[in-house]
Design an enzyme around this catalytic site. Structure first.
Site, PDB file in Angstrom:
ATOM      1  N   TYR A  75      -3.694  -2.980   9.120  1.00 19.13           N
ATOM      2  CA  TYR A  75      -3.476  -3.251   7.697  1.00 19.13           C
ATOM      3  C   TYR A  75      -2.074  -2.826   7.268  1.00 19.13           C
ATOM      4  CZ  TYR A  75      -3.870  -2.549   2.637  1.00 19.13           C
ATOM      5  OH  TYR A  75      -3.657  -2.565   1.278  1.00 19.13           O
ATOM      6  N   SER A  90       0.838  -1.194   0.000  1.00 20.40           N
ATOM      7  CA  SER A  90       0.000   0.000   0.000  1.00 20.40           C
ATOM      8  C   SER A  90       0.871   1.241   0.000  1.00 20.40           C
ATOM      9  CB  SER A  90      -0.903   0.007   1.231  1.00 20.40           C
ATOM     10  OG  SER A  90      -1.555   1.254   1.367  1.00 20.40           O
TER      11      SER A  90
END
Length: 290
Positions: free
Chosen positions: A187, A174
């Site tokens: 996450y 990410s």
């Protein structure tokens, strides 16, 4: 909302620029990179995984599709085969390590090797610290899929790549790993673990023809963001699944060590040099509702 839309626009432009420059320099095609090779993608039933699988199949790869939804995987297989490609579905819940190990054993029994592994499957959780005190399981389940499942896949297929003297492991991370993702601590931490693993394994195998590629993707319009009203309203500047799939294919062609928007790399540098300033910027974004 205007702020996040503008930020996504700048990030997307930076990533587009980097990929475009690489395309101008490259001397081979996707068919050159994957023709006759076995590529395994997780999270292949939808989104960027599905988009990448279709492109890879059209370019001559034998595409092995992994996800929980068997019916969706079969639709992707049909689409690839209808275009003249080769594909096979391996339905598997990657959270179930016994099932995962059985799947990798079957893949190796069926094909003997995996030349390119794309760790695309992932779980995202948006939850603030004050909402997480009694939810340790959020961290466990996020690490289980985003990190430990990917590790088991790497350990299953890396030996064959090393023995053959060729291979690539692509990890979908990410942009938050570079830019910060307050509110998404579980996450981002799970993706950071995978990123750090890749850095160390690449150092160990530096003299071998085994490439670990980290892709720091910005926001993509997939099912993962549907529960987030902030991102739902900012999708105009997010990548489409087709664009995300193309980035995976670009990474397979060019085999970069890392692929990230310029803004993300600058943010990571600022974090290293001026961590307090970087924390203040991230906090301002978080408290303003991002």
């Amino acid at each position: 909302m205007q702020d996040i839309s503008g930020l996504l626009h700048k990030i997307r432009h930076g990533l587009d620029t980097q990929v475009s420059v690489a395309r101008l320099r490259r001397q081979r095609t996707l068919a050159d990179a994957v023709g006759g090779r076995v590529v395994l993608l997780t999270g292949a039933s939808s989104g960027i995984g599905r988009a990448a699988a279709v492109q890879l199949g059209a370019a001559g790869a034998t595409v092995l599709l992994v996800a929980r939804r068997a019916d969706e995987l079969e639709r992707v297989v049909t689409e690839i085969e209808a275009a003249g490609g080769r594909a096979a579905a391996y339905p598997c819940d990657l959270n179930d390590f016994d099932a995962l190990d059985a799947m990798t054993a079957k893949v190796l029994a069926d094909y003997g090797r995996v030349d390119i592994l794309v760790n695309n499957a992932g779980r995202s959780i948006r939850r603030r610290l004050d909402e997480s005190y009694d939810r340790f399981h959020d961290y466990e389940r996020t690490m289980r899929l985003n990190y430990f499942a990917a590790v088991r896949l790497i350990l299953a297929f890396a030996p064959g790549m090393r023995a053959n003297g060729d291979g690539q492991i692509v990890n979908i991370l990410s942009l938050a790993n570079l830019y910060g993702g307050p509110g998404y601590a579980a996450y981002v931490a799970s993706k950071a673990a995978l990123d750090s693993l890749s850095t160390n394994l690449q150092a160990e195998t530096h003299t071998e023809n085994l490439r670990f590629t980290s892709i720091y993707l910005p926001l993509v319009r997939t099912d993962m963001i549907t529960a987030n009203p902030v991102y739902q309203q900012a999708t105009a500047n997010a990548l489409t699944p087709a664009e995300g799939g193309q980035i995976i294919c670009d990474a397979i062609i060019d085999r970069p060590r890392r692929l990230a928007p310029l803004m993300g790399r600058v943010a990571a540098l600022v974090d290293t040099v001026l961590p307090e300033r970087a924390d203040a910027i991230r906090n301002a974004r978080f408290t303003s509702g991002m």
